[in-house]
Design a protein around this motif. Structure first.
Motif, PDB file in Angstrom:
ATOM      1  N   LYS A 237      31.573 -26.048 -22.872  1.00  0.00           N
ATOM      2  CA  LYS A 237      31.153 -25.044 -21.892  1.00  0.00           C
ATOM      3  C   LYS A 237      29.774 -24.450 -22.198  1.00  0.00           C
ATOM      4  N   LEU A 238      28.925 -25.279 -22.816  1.00  0.00           N
ATOM      5  CA  LEU A 238      27.541 -24.860 -23.037  1.00  0.00           C
ATOM      6  C   LEU A 238      26.688 -25.112 -21.805  1.00  0.00           C
ATOM      7  N   ILE A 239      27.116 -26.060 -20.962  1.00  0.00           N
ATOM      8  CA  ILE A 239      26.405 -26.330 -19.710  1.00  0.00           C
ATOM      9  C   ILE A 239      27.421 -26.557 -18.597  1.00  0.00           C
ATOM     10  N   ASN A 240      26.971 -26.366 -17.379  1.00  0.00           N
ATOM     11  CA  ASN A 240      27.692 -26.776 -16.182  1.00  0.00           C
ATOM     12  C   ASN A 240      26.754 -27.696 -15.419  1.00  0.00           C
TER      13      ASN A 240
ATOM     14  N   ALA B  85      16.990 -24.481 -15.240  1.00  0.00           N
ATOM     15  CA  ALA B  85      16.122 -23.315 -15.435  1.00  0.00           C
ATOM     16  C   ALA B  85      16.910 -22.051 -15.757  1.00  0.00           C
ATOM     17  N   ASN B  86      18.199 -22.031 -15.407  1.00  0.00           N
ATOM     18  CA  ASN B  86      19.023 -20.862 -15.747  1.00  0.00           C
ATOM     19  C   ASN B  86      19.150 -20.695 -17.257  1.00  0.00           C
ATOM     20  N   THR B  87      19.054 -21.814 -17.983  1.00  0.00           N
ATOM     21  CA  THR B  87      19.218 -21.790 -19.438  1.00  0.00           C
ATOM     22  C   THR B  87      17.896 -22.015 -20.160  1.00  0.00           C
ATOM     23  N   ILE B  88      17.108 -22.953 -19.669  1.00  0.00           N
ATOM     24  CA  ILE B  88      15.816 -23.269 -20.292  1.00  0.00           C
ATOM     25  C   ILE B  88      14.747 -22.512 -19.517  1.00  0.00           C
TER      26      ILE B  88
ATOM     27  N   TRP C 106      21.454 -30.068 -14.218  1.00  0.00           N
ATOM     28  CA  TRP C 106      21.787 -31.019 -15.287  1.00  0.00           C
ATOM     29  C   TRP C 106      22.239 -32.352 -14.677  1.00  0.00           C
ATOM     30  N   HIS C 107      22.957 -32.285 -13.567  1.00  0.00           N
ATOM     31  CA  HIS C 107      23.399 -33.493 -12.875  1.00  0.00           C
ATOM     32  C   HIS C 107      22.204 -34.356 -12.464  1.00  0.00           C
ATOM     33  N   HIS C 108      21.167 -33.733 -11.953  1.00  0.00           N
ATOM     34  CA  HIS C 108      19.977 -34.475 -11.531  1.00  0.00           C
ATOM     35  C   HIS C 108      19.319 -35.178 -12.721  1.00  0.00           C
ATOM     36  N   LEU C 109      19.215 -34.496 -13.855  1.00  0.00           N
ATOM     37  CA  LEU C 109      18.624 -35.118 -15.039  1.00  0.00           C
ATOM     38  C   LEU C 109      19.479 -36.268 -15.544  1.00  0.00           C
ATOM     39  N   LEU C 110      20.790 -36.097 -15.539  1.00  0.00           N
ATOM     40  CA  LEU C 110      21.693 -37.126 -16.055  1.00  0.00           C
ATOM     41  C   LEU C 110      21.718 -38.368 -15.175  1.00  0.00           C
ATOM     42  N   THR C 111      21.472 -38.198 -13.893  1.00  0.00           N
ATOM     43  CA  THR C 111      21.485 -39.350 -12.973  1.00  0.00           C
ATOM     44  C   THR C 111      20.079 -39.884 -12.702  1.00  0.00           C
ATOM     45  N   GLN C 112      19.080 -39.365 -13.404  1.00  0.00           N
ATOM     46  CA  GLN C 112      17.683 -39.783 -13.233  1.00  0.00           C
ATOM     47  C   GLN C 112      17.244 -39.677 -11.766  1.00  0.00           C
ATOM     48  N   SER C 113      17.591 -38.556 -11.166  1.00  0.00           N
ATOM     49  CA  SER C 113      17.212 -38.338  -9.764  1.00  0.00           C
ATOM     50  C   SER C 113      16.539 -36.975  -9.577  1.00  0.00           C
ATOM     51  N   SER C 114      15.971 -36.435 -10.666  1.00  0.00           N
ATOM     52  CA  SER C 114      15.420 -35.074 -10.595  1.00  0.00           C
ATOM     53  C   SER C 114      14.032 -35.020  -9.979  1.00  0.00           C
ATOM     54  N   ASP C 115      13.232 -36.074 -10.152  1.00  0.00           N
ATOM     55  CA  ASP C 115      11.805 -36.070  -9.823  1.00  0.00           C
ATOM     56  C   ASP C 115      11.106 -34.878 -10.478  1.00  0.00           C
TER      57      ASP C 115
ATOM     58  N   SER D 113      16.694 -34.358 -23.107  1.00  0.00           N
ATOM     59  CA  SER D 113      16.915 -34.246 -24.546  1.00  0.00           C
ATOM     60  C   SER D 113      16.395 -32.906 -25.072  1.00  0.00           C
ATOM     61  N   TYR D 114      15.184 -32.545 -24.664  1.00  0.00           N
ATOM     62  CA  TYR D 114      14.599 -31.258 -25.073  1.00  0.00           C
ATOM     63  C   TYR D 114      15.465 -30.082 -24.610  1.00  0.00           C
ATOM     64  N   SER D 115      15.984 -30.185 -23.398  1.00  0.00           N
ATOM     65  CA  SER D 115      16.811 -29.105 -22.852  1.00  0.00           C
ATOM     66  C   SER D 115      18.124 -28.988 -23.611  1.00  0.00           C
ATOM     67  N   LEU D 116      18.735 -30.114 -23.936  1.00  0.00           N
ATOM     68  CA  LEU D 116      19.980 -30.087 -24.709  1.00  0.00           C
ATOM     69  C   LEU D 116      19.746 -29.552 -26.121  1.00  0.00           C
ATOM     70  N   LEU D 117      18.601 -29.879 -26.700  1.00  0.00           N
ATOM     71  CA  LEU D 117      18.253 -29.329 -28.012  1.00  0.00           C
ATOM     72  C   LEU D 117      18.232 -27.803 -27.956  1.00  0.00           C
ATOM     73  N   ASN D 118      17.659 -27.266 -26.879  1.00  0.00           N
ATOM     74  CA  ASN D 118      17.598 -25.812 -26.747  1.00  0.00           C
ATOM     75  C   ASN D 118      18.970 -25.196 -26.495  1.00  0.00           C
ATOM     76  N   VAL D 119      19.880 -25.957 -25.912  1.00  0.00           N
ATOM     77  CA  VAL D 119      21.246 -25.467 -25.692  1.00  0.00           C
ATOM     78  C   VAL D 119      22.038 -25.484 -26.996  1.00  0.00           C
ATOM     79  N   TRP D 120      21.974 -26.610 -27.700  1.00  0.00           N
ATOM     80  CA  TRP D 120      22.739 -26.749 -28.952  1.00  0.00           C
ATOM     81  C   TRP D 120      22.122 -25.931 -30.085  1.00  0.00           C
ATOM     82  N   ARG D 121      20.799 -25.777 -30.060  1.00  0.00           N
ATOM     83  CA  ARG D 121      20.050 -25.034 -31.076  1.00  0.00           C
ATOM     84  C   ARG D 121      20.193 -25.647 -32.467  1.00  0.00           C
ATOM     85  N   LYS D 122      20.373 -26.948 -32.478  1.00  0.00           N
ATOM     86  CA  LYS D 122      20.346 -27.719 -33.719  1.00  0.00           C
ATOM     87  C   LYS D 122      20.035 -29.166 -33.352  1.00  0.00           C
TER      88      LYS D 122
END
Length: 381
Positions: free
Chosen positions: A133-136, A142-145, A160-169, A216-225
């Motif tokens: 439950k670190l992300i939805n 932008a709500n988190t990063i 996050w869905h857009h980034l995971l499906t490579q459809s964010s532009d 990857s950068y965004s997940l790093l900021n969520v996990w903080r490790k």
């Protein structure tokens, strides 16, 4: 007679219950059991022909992967290698049936680059964040990063869905790399690509490593490790992987988190870096997905995430959450649509068939031959 019939019935029930209670096989840390292919329903001679095909169709690019990378992406303006590379080995692979090794070839313990197979590892780290439950996935990133990464009216809409499906532009520059310069269209010039009209997030699939690295950068900021540490603790140690694998970023992709310097790792080897791993460990990771995120008695990744990861995205039927699906334009003809797979430059693949409890791992197979090779393996069943 009636008593005897009841006895037989009870014996039958107990026998069937025993079959149902049989546990799936998992390798130990020390040993992965081999079985005769015929014991698992294969025609051994046909399977050997498939392996010979994989050996005879080695990836045609240079074994010096720095040269292969530069040649493979020479169309990209400003492209250069900024992360580690490693001279590759020869063809290698495994066929796993019901958890057992039924075929193998090449040096299985050699650590090699795996290029965009790394994206499926990155997706898994996102899945762990979702499970905890670190992300939805529906939320704007932008709500988190909240730094500059998702500034602007367009980037603020990206989920996050857009980034995971490579459809964010996603539009911008990360670690000096500009999104528009990664795999540009075959038409137009630099000014056209730089000044393009941005597409509504979620509407079009575009394979783009800069945007993957934004994830990857965004997940790093969520996990903080460091993400390799997350993967090691949550996945690789529990599945019994060796300590030889490494996950790299770029020479200049270091950020400061909580006062510490941490490397933001890359989602592939497009500019160097990414996951370096041997074939046996790659197979352990694949077996976890073959078994729907479960290892022994532990559900390491939720079944909910497993289902989400292999659903066709709205933007591209052949792609889920950084797993390829055997559907649409990327379908391997003659093979069922429920297959899914990880794929990387140079012929690195993990092919998953949950219905048949079957997995194929290949290294350095000529990419144009993968569909034919998989069909040959299935032809041995």
């Amino acid at each position: 007679m009636r008593i005897k019939r009841i006895q037989y019935l009870l014996i039958g029930i107990l026998w069937y219950s025993g079959l149902s209670a049989q546990k799936d096989y998992y390798p130990t840390m020390e040993n992965w059991e081999r079985q005769d292919p015929s014991k698992r329903g294969f025609n051994e001679s046909v399977l050997l022909e498939a392996i010979a095909f994989a050996k005879d169709n080695e990836y045609s690019g240079s074994k010096d992967l720095s040269q292969a990378i530069l040649k493979g992406f020479e169309r990209e303006p400003y492209h250069k290698i900024v992360g580690p590379t490693k001279e590759r080995g020869g063809p290698a692979g495994l066929v796993i049936s019901d958890g057992y090794i039924v075929a193998e070839w090449g040096d299985l313990d050699r650590v090699d680059m795996t290029f965009s197979v790394t994206k499926s590892y990155l997706s898994t780290v996102a899945g762990l964040a979702y499970d905890q439950k670190l992300i939805n996935v529906k939320d704007p990133v932008a709500n988190t990063i909240w730094d500059h990464t998702f500034q602007g009216s367009h980037n603020q809409k990206i989920t996050w869905h857009h980034l995971l499906t490579q459809s964010s532009d996603w539009s911008g520059t990360l670690f000096g790399m500009q999104d528009w310069a990664d795999r540009p269209p075959r038409e137009g010039d630099v000014d056209d690509w730089r000044n393009r009209d941005l597409l509504e997030p979620g509407t079009r699939f575009e394979y783009n490593d800069v945007r993957v690295n934004v994830l990857s950068y965004s997940l790093l900021n969520v996990w903080r490790k460091p993400l390799p540490l997350v993967l090691k603790d949550e996945i690789m140690n529990p599945i019994g992987a060796s300590n030889t694998w490494r996950w790299y970023g770029y020479d200049h992709s270091w950020v400061t988190l909580d006062g510490l310097k941490v490397q933001s790792v890359s989602g592939g080897g497009h500019s160097g870096g990414g996951m370096f791993i041997n074939t046996m460990d790659q197979a352990r990771f694949g077996l976890l997905f073959l078994r729907d995120g479960k290892w022994q008695d532990q559900q390491l990744i939720s079944e909910e995430w497993m289902d989400m990861a292999v659903q066709s995205s709205q933007a591209f039927e052949s792609y889920g959450y950084m797993w390829w699906l055997n559907k649409g334009r990327r379908k391997w003809e003659g093979l069922e649509e429920d297959l899914f797979y990880a794929a990387g430059f140079g012929g690195n693949y993990i092919v998953i068939d949950q219905k048949r409890d079957l997995m194929i791992v290949t290294r350095w197979l000529e990419p144009s031959k993968i569909g034919e090779f998989v069909k040959k393996v299935y032809g041995a069943l």
